[in-house]
Design a protein around this motif. Structure first.
Motif, PDB file in Angstrom:
ATOM      1  N   ILE A 140       0.859  -1.181   0.000  1.00 52.58           N
ATOM      2  CA  ILE A 140       0.000   0.000   0.000  1.00 52.58           C
ATOM      3  C   ILE A 140       0.900   1.237   0.000  1.00 52.58           C
ATOM      4  O   ILE A 140       2.092   1.152   0.292  1.00 52.58           O
ATOM      5  CB  ILE A 140      -0.944   0.058   1.217  1.00 52.58           C
ATOM      6  N   SER A 141       0.308   2.377  -0.305  1.00 52.96           N
ATOM      7  CA  SER A 141       1.071   3.625  -0.257  1.00 52.96           C
ATOM      8  C   SER A 141       1.141   4.132   1.178  1.00 52.96           C
ATOM      9  O   SER A 141       0.299   3.773   2.020  1.00 52.96           O
ATOM     10  CB  SER A 141       0.385   4.691  -1.131  1.00 52.96           C
ATOM     11  N   PRO A 142       2.125   4.967   1.502  1.00 55.61           N
ATOM     12  CA  PRO A 142       2.192   5.505   2.870  1.00 55.61           C
ATOM     13  C   PRO A 142       0.956   6.304   3.246  1.00 55.61           C
ATOM     14  O   PRO A 142       0.495   6.236   4.388  1.00 55.61           O
ATOM     15  CB  PRO A 142       3.459   6.377   2.852  1.00 55.61           C
ATOM     16  N   MET A 143       0.385   7.082   2.307  1.00 56.95           N
ATOM     17  CA  MET A 143      -0.803   7.862   2.647  1.00 56.95           C
ATOM     18  C   MET A 143      -2.005   6.959   2.868  1.00 56.95           C
ATOM     19  O   MET A 143      -2.850   7.247   3.727  1.00 56.95           O
ATOM     20  CB  MET A 143      -1.104   8.878   1.539  1.00 56.95           C
ATOM     21  N   ARG A 144      -2.082   5.879   2.121  1.00 60.85           N
ATOM     22  CA  ARG A 144      -3.178   4.929   2.341  1.00 60.85           C
ATOM     23  C   ARG A 144      -3.077   4.323   3.734  1.00 60.85           C
ATOM     24  O   ARG A 144      -4.097   4.092   4.397  1.00 60.85           O
ATOM     25  CB  ARG A 144      -3.136   3.843   1.271  1.00 60.85           C
ATOM     26  N   TYR A 145      -1.865   4.064   4.187  1.00 66.60           N
ATOM     27  CA  TYR A 145      -1.662   3.528   5.538  1.00 66.60           C
ATOM     28  C   TYR A 145      -2.121   4.550   6.576  1.00 66.60           C
ATOM     29  O   TYR A 145      -2.789   4.205   7.552  1.00 66.60           O
ATOM     30  CB  TYR A 145      -0.187   3.176   5.732  1.00 66.60           C
ATOM     31  N   VAL A 146      -1.784   5.823   6.368  1.00 61.66           N
ATOM     32  CA  VAL A 146      -2.197   6.887   7.288  1.00 61.66           C
ATOM     33  C   VAL A 146      -3.717   6.990   7.318  1.00 61.66           C
ATOM     34  O   VAL A 146      -4.331   7.091   8.397  1.00 61.66           O
ATOM     35  CB  VAL A 146      -1.565   8.239   6.876  1.00 61.66           C
ATOM     36  N   ILE A 147      -4.354   6.947   6.152  1.00 66.26           N
ATOM     37  CA  ILE A 147      -5.812   7.043   6.080  1.00 66.26           C
ATOM     38  C   ILE A 147      -6.463   5.859   6.781  1.00 66.26           C
ATOM     39  O   ILE A 147      -7.469   6.004   7.489  1.00 66.26           O
ATOM     40  CB  ILE A 147      -6.267   7.142   4.614  1.00 66.26           C
ATOM     41  N   PHE A 148      -5.883   4.681   6.597  1.00 60.64           N
ATOM     42  CA  PHE A 148      -6.411   3.502   7.288  1.00 60.64           C
ATOM     43  C   PHE A 148      -6.408   3.721   8.801  1.00 60.64           C
ATOM     44  O   PHE A 148      -7.402   3.450   9.483  1.00 60.64           O
ATOM     45  CB  PHE A 148      -5.582   2.262   6.943  1.00 60.64           C
ATOM     46  N   LEU A 149      -5.292   4.216   9.330  1.00 59.89           N
ATOM     47  CA  LEU A 149      -5.194   4.447  10.771  1.00 59.89           C
ATOM     48  C   LEU A 149      -6.223   5.472  11.230  1.00 59.89           C
ATOM     49  O   LEU A 149      -6.864   5.300  12.278  1.00 59.89           O
ATOM     50  CB  LEU A 149      -3.783   4.924  11.133  1.00 59.89           C
ATOM     51  N   ARG A 150      -6.404   6.523  10.456  1.00 59.51           N
ATOM     52  CA  ARG A 150      -7.368   7.555  10.822  1.00 59.51           C
ATOM     53  C   ARG A 150      -8.791   7.013  10.824  1.00 59.51           C
ATOM     54  O   ARG A 150      -9.574   7.295  11.747  1.00 59.51           O
ATOM     55  CB  ARG A 150      -7.238   8.734   9.847  1.00 59.51           C
ATOM     56  N   LEU A 151      -9.141   6.236   9.822  1.00 57.77           N
ATOM     57  CA  LEU A 151     -10.489   5.692   9.745  1.00 57.77           C
ATOM     58  C   LEU A 151     -10.749   4.690  10.869  1.00 57.77           C
ATOM     59  O   LEU A 151     -11.860   4.646  11.423  1.00 57.77           O
ATOM     60  CB  LEU A 151     -10.716   5.029   8.387  1.00 57.77           C
ATOM     61  N   GLU A 152      -9.756   3.888  11.219  1.00 58.33           N
ATOM     62  CA  GLU A 152      -9.931   2.936  12.310  1.00 58.33           C
ATOM     63  C   GLU A 152     -10.130   3.665  13.634  1.00 58.33           C
ATOM     64  O   GLU A 152     -10.948   3.259  14.467  1.00 58.33           O
ATOM     65  CB  GLU A 152      -8.726   1.995  12.394  1.00 58.33           C
ATOM     66  N   LYS A 153      -9.387   4.753  13.835  1.00 53.09           N
ATOM     67  CA  LYS A 153      -9.572   5.535  15.055  1.00 53.09           C
ATOM     68  C   LYS A 153     -10.964   6.153  15.076  1.00 53.09           C
ATOM     69  O   LYS A 153     -11.648   6.145  16.110  1.00 53.09           O
ATOM     70  CB  LYS A 153      -8.511   6.634  15.154  1.00 53.09           C
ATOM     71  N   ALA A 154     -11.407   6.678  13.938  1.00 51.57           N
ATOM     72  CA  ALA A 154     -12.734   7.285  13.852  1.00 51.57           C
ATOM     73  C   ALA A 154     -13.825   6.245  14.126  1.00 51.57           C
ATOM     74  O   ALA A 154     -14.784   6.533  14.858  1.00 51.57           O
ATOM     75  CB  ALA A 154     -12.930   7.916  12.474  1.00 51.57           C
TER      76      ALA A 154
END
Length: 256
Positions: free
Chosen positions: A194-208
């Motif tokens: 995955i791309s680094p930004m996709r990884y960041v977005i994944f973390l944000r969505l899981e927290k949300a």
């Protein structure tokens, strides 16, 4: 181990003790996937055609349905993370990982404390740490990649510490790692597919997702706390990812 699997559920994080002797696990097999670490002591896992010895400086993966015996060489304490990978046509093999990260047992103890404390976002934090372990496991299986990228686990830790900042970006990660953004993307594709930004977005969505279920914050407040500065963009992205808007997700899953 495949490098593009999704972790779909965390079942439990727990610690336990082994006394010297042998334990037979070959009749029933494991109920889930797991990453585990021997915090103290020395334990041998014995499969049909291979075995490995686990000590506190390493961690290991136990595949769902795998059958084995455990030979405890000395009194030992362990921490185990039970979870489920998505289904795959390829069979997975239990194995020990040799990583370049020091204090592996401290990482597992931190994950255990996150899970035990159960703060409002403990599931998201545990999932983030679990993906970090998955990244290290993939690195250890690719010796060339580990050799040219010895600080990848530090990059993951940096992301875990900063992903909820709305201003956090790929350029921040690249600057921290002292590499170009192109090279950073290549690193992530090689390690996690995955791309680094996709990884960041994944973390944000899981927290949300976790905050929607466990808190009474507004959608706007959760959006900002998770790293999304625009609540409308957050809502559109959430619906695209999970099929329903955040308000409906909260209504279906929340208990407040």
């Amino acid at each position: 181990m495949e490098n593009n699997l999704n972790i779909i559920k965390i079942r439990n994080v727990y610690e336990g003790e082994f006394m010297p002797g042998e334990i037979e696990m070959k009749k029933i097999g494991r109920h889930s996937d797991a990453f585990a670490c021997i915090v103290s002591g020395k334990v041998e896992y014995i499969f049909d055609s291979y075995s490995f010895i686990a000590t506190p400086d390493k961690f290991f993966y136990l595949a769902k349905d795998s059958k084995y015996a455990i030979r405890i060489h000395e009194s030992s304490r362990y921490i185990c993370i039970d979870f489920d990978f998505e289904e795959s046509k390829r069979s997975r093999k239990s194995r020990l990982f040799n990583t370049q990260s020091a204090n592996m047992k401290n990482k597992f103890e931190r994950i255990f404390h996150i899970w035990a404390e159960k703060n409002p976002w403990y599931i998201a934090d545990t999932m983030s740490a679990l993906y970090s372990l998955y990244a290290q496991a993939i690195q250890s299986l690719n010796r060339y990649y580990v050799k040219i990228n010895p600080k990848f686990s530090d990059i993951i830790s940096f992301i875990l510490q900063n992903y909820s900042d709305p201003l956090f970006s790929v350029s921040n990660i690249a600057n921290f790692a002292d590499v170009s953004e192109v090279y950073l993307r290549r690193m992530f594709r090689s390690a996690l597919n995955i791309s680094p930004m996709r990884y960041v977005i994944f973390l944000r969505l899981e927290k949300a997702k976790n905050m929607l279920v466990t808190s009474n914050y507004t959608i706007e407040e959760i959006s900002l706390a998770s790293g999304f500065s625009d609540p409308y963009y957050f809502s559109r992205l959430f619906k695209k990812e999970f099929g329903i808007p955040p308000s409906k997700y909260r209504k279906q899953n929340g208990n407040l």
